[in-house]
Design a protein around this motif. Sequence first.
Motif: not given
Length: 296
Positions: A268-296
């Motif tokens: 929520e609250g992000v657009n097609h660009y800021t889902v990657l470049t904005g603080e909130k969006g980048a935080g969501e992406v980083a979290g998803a990457l860490l869950r995929a890379a470091l399961p458990g």
Amino acid sequence: MIPYEELRVPVTGGELAALRWPASAPDAPVVVALHGITANALSWAAVARLLAGRVTLVAPDLRGRAGSAGLPGPYGIAAHADDAAALAGAFGGGRVVLAGHSMGAFVAALAAVRHPGRFGEPVLVDGGFGFPAPTDLSADELLTAVIGPAMDRLSMTFPDRDAYRSFWRAHPAFGGDAWSPEVDAYIQRDLTGEEPALRSGCRLEAVRTDGVGLFQDEVLAAVRELPGPATLLWAERGLMNEEQGLYDESRLAAAGQPGTNVRAVRVEGVNHYTVLTGEKGAGEVAGALLRAALPG
């Protein structure tokens, strides 16, 4: 912006330029992150910062863009998928987590299907699910409908870097607090040439080929054929910060997402660009990457 290394990795036809943000530990997992159709590797800078050295992030300039603008064709989603596999192979053993934004998400899905032993769980960011092309549109009309403003920029010239900065700062997606030093570095990496005729470094032939390639059957089918689980983070708002984003629940249902291995998460609250470049969006992406890379 945190420091990164500039790399060149052998691929078919030459060398692919890439940026590497190293992890704090030498044996940390590796993430390969793919940008959008007219973007470049520095679109991932905010995500790299928020990963905070817990994984190594490697982001290429895709064939025909920025540091890889001189790498010849053939272009197309399949070519980028094979380049991503070559890049992952350059970083040794173990499965590599694959991420992609916009067009990069379609590349990531196809790479995971074409090279199932190379990659772990993909993270798709506002892309990967597509729809068949309207049969009444030419290739150019199709591209204009999908990425019209971005296509227009490729034919423009700018007298200096400040002018290019002003052009982007007026973009609806980067209003308010969406601008940052990381965004500035990302858009400046796109420029090539000399003043007073600076221009985008994206090769128009590559963008045309890739844009049409997004509607190929193999590319559209890839997200439904993933060999394992994946995550889609989709932006609430669109390319011009409009209320309707590329996806919503009904569009994802029409694209067949409920019957796939892909878990869809609204950001929520992000657009097609800021889902990657904005603080909130980048935080969501980083979290998803860490869950995929470091399961458990």
